[in-house]
Every structure is written in structure tokens, then in C-alpha cells.
Design an enzyme around this catalytic site. Sequence first.
Site, mmCIF file in Angstrom:
data_model
loop_
_atom_site.group_PDB
_atom_site.id
_atom_site.type_symbol
_atom_site.label_atom_id
_atom_site.label_comp_id
_atom_site.label_asym_id
_atom_site.label_seq_id
_atom_site.Cartn_x
_atom_site.Cartn_y
_atom_site.Cartn_z
ATOM 1 N N CYS A 60 48.553 44.749 40.585
ATOM 2 C CA CYS A 60 47.498 43.821 40.189
ATOM 3 C C CYS A 60 47.040 44.087 38.760
ATOM 4 C CB CYS A 60 46.324 43.906 41.158
ATOM 5 S SG CYS A 60 45.712 45.584 41.397
ATOM 6 N N HIS A 94 41.327 47.264 43.053
ATOM 7 C CA HIS A 94 42.069 46.032 42.779
ATOM 8 C C HIS A 94 41.582 45.446 41.458
ATOM 9 C CE1 HIS A 94 44.159 42.290 43.388
ATOM 10 N NE2 HIS A 94 43.018 41.615 43.317
#
Length: 1430
Positions: A201, A509
Site C-alpha cells: 500500500c 496501512h
Amino acid sequence: MEMVPSEENQLVPKEGLFWRCRQSIFEEMKQRYSQIESAAEEPRVLCIVQDTTNAKTVNARLTLNLPASTPLSKLCEDVAHKAGYVNGTFDLAWGSTEAMAPLDQSSEMTLVDSGFAAGKKNFLHLIDKDGEQPQIASDESGTADSSGLDDSSQDRFIGPLPRDGTVGCSSDYSSPSYSYSSILNKSETGYVGLVNQAMTCYLNSLLQTLFMTPEFRNALYNWEFESESEEDPVTSIPYQLQRLFVLLQTSKKRAIETTDVTRSFGWDSSEAWQQHDVQELCRVMFDALEQKWKQTEQLCIQADLINQLYQGKLKDYVRCLECGYESWRVDTYLDIPLVIRPFGSSQAFGSVEEALQAFVQPETLDGPNQYFCERCKKKCDARKGLRFLHLPYLLTLQLKRFDFDYTTMHRIKLNDRMTFPEELDMSSFIDVEDEKSPQTESCTDSGAENEGSCHSDQMSNDFSTDDAVDEGICLDSAASTERVLKPKSSLTFELFSVMVHSGSAAGGHYYACIKSFSDGQWYSFNDQHVSKITHDDIRKTYGGSSGSRGYYSSAFASSTNAYMLIYRLKDPTRNAKYLDAEEFPEHIKRLVQREKESEEQEKRQREIERNTCKIKLFCMHPVKNMMMMENKLEVHKDKTLREATETAYKLMDLEGVAPLDCCRLVKYDEFHEYLERSYEGEEDMPMGLLLGGVKSSYMFDLLLETRLPDQVFQPYKPGEVMVKVHVVDLKCETIAPPVSVRAYLNQTVTEFKQLIAQATGLSAESMRVVLERCYNDLRLLYVPNKTLKAEGFFRSNKVFVESSDSVDHQVTFTDSLLWKLLDRHGNTIRLFVTLPEQSPGSLANRTSCPKAGATGGGGVDSEDSLEGGAKGSRKSVEAILEESTEKLKNLSLQQQQQQQQQQQQQGLVTSTSGSQKSSDHSDFEHIDSPSQDTESPSTSQPAAPSQTAQQQPLQPQQESRGRVGPSGGAGGSCAGAAAAASFSSSDPDNQFPLEERSDSDMNNDRSTSSVDSDILSSSHSSDTLCNADSSGPLPLANGLDSHSITSSRRSKAHEGKKETWDTAEEDSGTDSEYDENGKSKAEAPYLYFRAEPYTQDEGAGDAQKCLLVHVDKRITLAAFKQNLEPFVGITATQFKVFRVYANNQEFESVRLNETLSSFSDDNKITIRLGRALKKGEYRVKVYQLLINDAEPCKFLVDTVFAKGMTVRQSKEELQPLLKDQCKLDLSIDRFRLRKKTWKNPGTVFLDYHVYEEDINISSNWEVFLEVLEEPERMKSMSQLAVLTRRWRPSQMKLEPFHEVVLESSSVEELKEKLNELSGIPLENLEFSKGRGTFPCDISVLEIHQDLDWNPKVSTLNVWPLYICDDGAVVFYRDSTEELMEMSEEERSELMKKESSRLLKTGHRVSYSPRKEKALKIYLDGGPAKDSSQD
């Protein structure tokens, strides 16, 4: 009467108005009814529409039932309304043949005239129009705003498609689920996402930010990869980035992969599982791009692109406060790291402006930190700081949210709130007047030794410039000032990218919030999801909470906050726009065309996959050992059955084995092994219709059936059941392989017998049919007119048939020979038994008898060793056996005669000659004939394998079992069957008092008596090596046909008998029906047992001695061990049985009354020498308790405790063991035994305690042995033994354990004992109960405040202490003792020592983050082979 105005404004009665309204309503209803009635008379057309434009809707169906007179245009309108599309943006085509042209949507022809069939299903496909997906209708207008855009405008458009009214943007972003089908269609925003490979990510966020930077994207497009160069395009980072950007701009997918980019980095699949810092990736990737561009042969203007866009300059200066002399140097930077919370401060900065101000805020060097001034020639107070000289075009700010907590010695994340403006004015951070100061004389460049150093470690700059123009900058020069400094009005930056991190310092994330420069709209790029967001969403990334900014504010704040900010300078002369499609360079246009063709090819392939039926395929290969082969058949739905058969024919490799016309596909149920139906006359039907459509999985399979050229395929009709018929031969006692017969459930038993008679050739009049029902008993089908369905037949069944004229027909079924044969057949299992390496009575020392038909047991020949003829340590034993052959023969004959005489006297058997049977085709050792008693002698022994069986182990479906007649002797059997059961029990020396002793020790101790017992055991067991012939029909065996489903049958001899399972809680001894030696007191019915040698190669060294045992699983463990005695060579009480599980773990089976019902085919058993447990005995593991050692639990010995034994007696039994095996010479009063619960010491056992009366004991029990340093103080069960430990805060250490014995559970008594032990005054004494398992370890940095000190209780057995048993841990301290003061360095060092200590003990494992792997991008396409240099 009440009057009301009418429609003509005249007054009419109210009642008359009511009737007039009622009449009008009635007329309207009548008119509508007539319309409905006429429409009902008109034929209807059922249209079933499948939407194939979207992977999410491909399995959905739209159903419309329209009148036959409906025009095509109306049909298209209804489909558009029901599907939610704009009418005219899709096509309708016939579902059967997609090659036909789409329907004319503007036609006014009726459905019937257009080819639709009334009263039938009409299948249509909703497809893309001109390769473009349908436009979603707006909820407000019903049409899409972009419906008027032509193809060229669609291609040129960069940014979100103007579908402001569409739905689905936010739902795609918030959906937690993700599948491959979700990446097939472009997001409604018009932007394309990036697939997260695993933990990439951070990479996706940076790539989307670079893509949305016009200057970077355009410069990358203007670079051209030289195909003639030697560089591989796969490893070219600029080229793969270029391809990715082209796909992000032109692809119609929702998300695309980044594997090509990461492959150019030199990463493998493992890198996808490594999460890295996005700022670190930015620096490393910029450096790699710069290096790659510099390596190109052509003149590359992109070589300096990173510096032109992202590089700035700042001055690191020190100014003397006495004379004004300033020494400085110039450094370059690509990003500015901003501190969230200053070191040592309890309050964080509130905004980016505050952090920037702190970044340039100078510090004063005074006191011991004074600066040596070159001009003053002495140490003077000075001011040290940073000034910005040049701000980059793209300003990158890193918010340093990751820090290190020196208290916990762990990385942490600071979630404090920090605001940032959308427009940032940087003019206030450059002081032009100060830069023109004439006192500035000394200057160095960034190539100095301490290059890249930053003020207060706030910067981490690895970049420098080698450009000579930066050396010795003279700020007095006006030209230089103009070059370096911008006018203050031009230093306004606008925010366009916010890279957000959600999570903690251990992991999280990343996603990016990016503003498009085309329309000013903010978008969230969260991996494959792209959605519109608002300014409120941007403000949510500030972090923190709405409260005040205290020291602990980040602990309660949101973990989702901004991590990197990218601003662009507002300069109309430099601000670029995204390149349109027609503005692309020629090489980019060619690249776009290639990628478009590749995407179209992928789309076509997906379409093929979507229309491909995938189903399991089976085939009983006629050559490859008749094995059932399995594969997956993939065939297009439009392929016919004939074409699918040809594909399956090639897939199963039948070419050259069987002709194609001798193969066919039939519907098959693998689970029930059932042929459901065949497809006669449907060879030209499409597979899609035949299989019921394209599905992800089917509830049935296909079988490729083969036949011989002279055979004819049998038709299989739906509704039939398949029956596997096994023919039973009572005379030979064999069961034949199955014959498949198909029948109907409504057939009667008589009709079924006729069907079987045709298939098997047996007589239907004398036929007995037995159905084996799953999980049930055997059922004899004796009612002629009863249907198969009523008898319990299912899709797949197994029956046994027998047709003979024997008297067995006249016997009750459960008393018949047929029932016994089938009953034993279903309960017989195959076991692999491993014998001890040095078994006293090994098979090597035994003899075998000749084949059937030879002299009845007279000649006995010497047999080779089971270990392949290995000699060695048993050479003397074999020599004695060889010399004593004659003695063995005579002894064997005498014992046989004695046994027969005893049996005749008891009236149990008849003459041997009158009851013998040929064993060539026999299946059991002992099956009584109907005329004889069903009871068999309890002393009968099994028949062992012949020499032929030893040399050639029988295959699972080719086994033959020797049969022993009622008299105990069969044709060719050996003598001495009865004596084998007790041959070794007569040897008083053949005892093993200690199970821990090795096999070699046992044999050495026995010396000559061991040899004698071997000779005796050989003579007694000579009758067990009988011949078995494997020829003839298929015998009773453990093959797939005879043991594919094991049913539970009730034996008459075992009805009402309870079977128990081996559990640690139950009694591990023998039951009352067994004596001390494990022999059954009552005569038990004989259960089938047969053993044959089996050689298991161990690779290197000698072969492992094994037995292949076929045994009735209803046999008890005691009987099983008795049957193994001749093979082990000692009595059942002198060896132990261990069950081996799949993970090679061994567990001893000790319950003699338990059956082998928990065993299954091919289970493994290991036999070990040693005294087996008797009734009331328990195996016990003894551990030593060392309360002050790092590892307080140490294993000592295994021993046996008996029910009724006192603790003192068990200690006396332990004494010699401890001395011999553990070198512990202890007197009885020098040690105690106590309860062990995992690692916790418990109740102290007193000498007079009795096992099973005062102390509960179970199998595999564990107990602590504790060596006493002083006489035993525990005399009564009312006393309480507590383990105490003093905590000394002033020394930061814990003292050793001391045991305190209390007469009661009083807290006052505990304090008095602690006062006597330590001398701490009662009023200052505090105590606390330890936590966790013994020894309740805790860090000395936490014990002072984490434990619950001095609980307000009067007794120890209440909450929160609950000290009710011996062995509890109590910490105590002096409340007046001050905690030791330590510096940060001392605390850090102590923390490391404590972490190491607690980690070694294993009692408290602190969190250890995974080892981070350095982020690297390899310019040569991959990492170096020498990983040690990494």
C-alpha cells in the site's frame, strides 16, 4: 337533507353525489378489467436477459414477461429501466448465438415478428455497445451526463468522468471485500486504482501521487526507451513506470497490477510481504530513477528531473554572538522532516507552521557547548540554526510521527493533532536581510565531511550536489540573490497530496488523498478503490482528538493521520497540465496501442473463461492398474458432447489404448460411486445445456467410460440405483470382487434376485441376498414382494449374495455361517506392528511348518531371520537352536498330543481327522460348522504365515487367511496351539522389574535363561507358521471393495458388553475379568487374528522387524497381546503396546478391557519391552522442583505407583531409581512429593497419604519431587505451605524463595512469619500475590507499581488472593524502603537485562516486532547472490 355544491356549482343532495362518484369508479374499473382481459388473451413472451458487461452481474438474470405485440424499442426501454442503464448505451443479442448482429433497438417490429417465441423462454445477452460499457443511469435524470461525449473526448479525458449523479463511488471505497472481478471495470470516478500485492500500500500511495503530478508524468512520457539498447525492458525502472502511468490514464479496468514495476526494482514475491516507510521509498526510488537516467546513452533531460522538481537548499550556520562572525555551509534536501513533539516535551506542535518555525529556530550554544570562534580565537556564546536558501518547486513535508520511547524501549507512533493549510506561504521562512549580512565570511559546501547533517538531528539528508555553482555561495551578489531567492509573493504553495498512515509503529496501512489539477476535486486512492472525498475528509487526517493537546493525547487519538504532505508552487509560468491523448509523443501512442491490444486480448480471454464449463473428470484407466484417475475437464459451453468426449479422451491419455468410439461421457457421483445417467442420442447437444449452464462448481461429476470393441454400452437411466454385488462362497469362505448391477427402487426383492442371477449366473431360487447398510447392521432380504426402496436402498449400495444347497439356509441368519463370514469381514482391520529390536523370542529363532498336504506337523525346517538374515549378537542363540532341532520336534509332538487328549476329555472337540478341511481357500482360522458348538476354546492360537508369505508379502486384494478347524488343527497345521498362550509365564526369570531399562540390559541380565526361554518359545510357537495359498478366487481381504465402508456390526458374543475409550481420567488398570497376567478369567469367544512377517526398510542399516496383522477390531487389548506373545517371545505382561499417530507421537494403550474399535486400517503399533501395568497401577513421571533455579522444573524418572500404596512406600520405590539413574542419594526424610499442575507446585503429599483414597491419581500422572534442606515441617493437611520472596526497591532486586508454613489461612499469621523471616516491622510489611505460573516472574521495573500490594483482607482464601492450596507465591516488601533512583542510561541497561532474563525463562514473552528488511531497489535487476552482504 344536507346539500353540497356539484361540479356545475349547483347544490345537489350529498347522497346523490356519493352515488355518482361510485358509478364513475365502477365504469373505470370495468374499462380496466376489459383491457386486462384482452391482454390476458394475448400470447406472452418471456425474455430472460443476462448482463455480460460486468463481472458482478454476469450471474444475475433480468426477467420480463411482455405481450407478444410489444415493439422492440419498448423491450429495450424496459431492460434499460430494470438494469439501471441509459437506453441506447448497450446492445441486446441472442443468447444462443452471439455471432448474430445485435437487435435493432429503434425498430417498431413486434417481438413475435422479430423472432421471439411466444410461450417459451427467450434468452438474451446484454452486451457492450461498440466496445464501451453501458452508462449507469442517474437517479435524478435517468441519463448520464457523459452520454453525449464522443469516443475521442472519452479517450482524452483525464480525471473523473462527469457522472456526478452516479452511485457506487463511496461504496466501492468502503467495501472491505475484494475479488479479482472487482478490478475488471473502471471506477465511476474515471481513475484507475492499483492492486495491493500483499503489503504494498505504501508503494501504491506514492505511485498515485507521482501519477497525479503533471510535471513528473509529462517528463516521464517525454522519455523514450531505446529498444536497440542492451537493457532489458523488464528491468528498466523508467520504462515500467511509463507503462504503469499509461495504463492508469487509458485502461478501462478498475485497478491494475504493479508486479511489473516491482519486478523492475529487482524484488521477488517476498518483498510484497514487507511493509516499508513511504518516505524511505520515495528517497530510494528517486535515487534509482536518477541513476537509471544517467546511465542512458542518449542525452537525457530527465537525468536532473528529481533535482529540478524536488530539491531545495538550506544554510546550516553558526554565528558568534560577540563579534558577529558566521560560519556556514549549504546543504540540499528533497523533503523537510517536521517534528510532531519536541524531545523531552509533553506538548506537540499544533500546526505545520509551528513545526516549520521550530525547524528554523536557532539554538544558543553556551556553557560547556560554547563555539570556538575563528575570529575571536576563543570559545564564545554562539547561535546555531538553519535558513532556507532555495525552496523546491514541489515541497515535500514529512511529519515525523514515528518515534522511540526510551521508557518502554519500543518504537511508537505519535497520533497528536497537527493541522496543515491548503495554501502554505513560505516567504516568512527566508530572511533576505539576514542573508546579506557583511559579517558572513566563512562558508563551506555540502561536500564537507559532515555532509547531510541536520540541526538537532531533525533532518536525514542523504543527497548532496556536486555542482560547482553551489560552492562558496556569496550572498552579497545581487545575481546570486536573484538566482537563489524568489520574491516573497511567489513562495505560496498549494497542497495536492496527503499520504495517510493508519495503524501503529508496528504496522499499518497507507493510502493517498490527492487533488486533481484538472477540476480541483479531491480523491481517495486506497489501493484498488478510488472515490471522491471532501475537505472534511482531509481535515480528518489531522490526527489527534478534539480535546487539549496533553502528554497522553496521542494515546486516545485516532491512529489515522497524515504522514507526508506534498505542495506545489503556485507559479502560472511553470504549472503544467496533464498531457491529452493527442498530445502524447509518438512512442507513447505506440505504447498505448500495444497496451490496448493486450487489454482487449485479456478481455477476450476472460470472456472465454466466463463461458467455459469446468467440471471434475474421472476415468477407470484400462491399462494403468485399473486405477480411478482424476482430472479437470474444461470445455466451452458451446462445444458439443461429442467434442467434449474427444477432449476428455486426450486428457486421460487414452490414445492408443482404446478407440475413441469405445469411450463415452456419463454423469457420475464420486462420493457414492454412482453412475447417474448416460447421454444416448445427445451427442450434438451443447455442454452448457447438458450441464445446466456455466457454474463455479457442479453437484455432480463426469466419468469417461470405456468398453471393449465387442461390448455394448449399457444405458444408464435417471432413477436407477447402482448395486455392487459381492458373491460369497461358503465352501471356500471367499468373497469375490464386486459386479455392478443397476436396478430400480420400485423393483421387488424377487425381481432383484432375477437381475442378480442374470449378472452372476447363480440360482435365484436358493439365493440369499444381504444388504450392507451404512452405519447399520446386515439386513437379509427375505420378503419377496418388498420393494428395494422399502428395504433401504439408496443411490449406491453394496449387497452380498450366496446361492448353495447347504444346510446353512435352515439356520437363523444371525447364527449362520454366512453372517459370521460377513460380520468378520466387516470388522477386520489391517495393522502394522513393529517388534522390539532385540525381542527374546524373535521370528528369527522360530521355525515354520510345511505346506498343506505334507506330513501333519512332523518335519519342521529352520526359518531365515525376519531381518533379512542378519546375524551378529544372536549368533549363539541360533547355534543352540540349530543343535536343538530334534529336541524341538519331539517336544512339539508331545505337546500336540497332550493338547488333543485334554480337549477330547473336556468334550469340546471331535477327532481331528473327521474335522479337517483344506486351507487352500479358507478365510478364517476358526469358524464352527452349524452342527458344532459355537463356543471355541479360549486357548486357541492364531495361524502364522508360511515361508512363502514371508518372502512375498500379500497385496491388499490378494490375501489368503489360514483356517483352523474346531479341533484346533487344520490340514498341514503345526502342533502345540494351546501351549503357546502360557509358554513364557512359566519362566520365573523372565521378569522386568524396571520398565526404563534398555532392551540390551534386559537381555544381558537374563543370560542363559534368555536362551532357554527362546528355545521354549520357538517350540511352542512352531504351530503358528502355517501355509496360506494365495491362489484361487479373491479371498477375504482389506481391499477397497471389501473395506471401502466399515459398518458397525453387533456380535452376539459382545452384545451388552460396554466398550470404553482410553482416557487419562479413567482407570488405567485392568478390569475384574482379567487376572494379574492379563488373562481372561472367563472364556471369551474367539475373534479373528492373523499375522505375517512384513519387512520395513529403514534405509541404512538392518531392516525393521514388523508384522502385518489382520485382526477383528472387536478384540480386546488383552486378547490382542496374548495373540502377539509368540511373535514377541515373552508373556503379555512383559511388553507394552504403543499406538503411533500421524505425527509419529506414541501413546501407550493400557486398558486391557478396551477393544481395538478406535483403530482403522493401516494404523501403526509399536511393541516395547517392559513390564505392562497391572490392575490399579499408574505410570508416573517424576520431576524435581528447584524453586530458585532459572528452570525450576527438571525431569527425573518414570515410575509406577499402585492403588492403595502410601506416599512413603512410593518414596521407597523411588529411592533406588534416583540413586541409579539420577545420582541422587537421598534418605526417605530428605525429600517430599507434591502435586504438579503444569509448572505450578501444589499440595504437599504427606507420608501417610494413600493413593486413590487421599490422593486422586490418573494415567500418565506427573508429580514434583522436592529436596528438603531441613526436616519436614508439613505434618497435617490443615497446614499451608507458601513460597515467599522479598522485593528490595532500594536495590532493584528480588531475593531467593523461602517457604513459610502456616497453621491457618490468617493474614496476620503470614505477616508474623514474614516478620520473623525478614525483620520488617509488622506495620511496614506489605505483601502481594504473584501472577501467572510459577515462579511468577515479573520485571523489577514493574513489580513496585504493577502488583496489588497490601490487599485489605483478613484471610488468604478470599478474593483477590484465593490462596487455598500449597505452592502459592507471595512477594513482600518494606513500605518505608525508597525506590532506587536511576539515570536514563541505567534504566535502559536494566531494561535490556530484564527483557533478556524474562525472555529466557519463557514466563513472560514481551512483544518482539518482526525484523525489518532494508528497502532496496536494485539497478541491475536483482539482489546480489551473496545475501550476507545485504
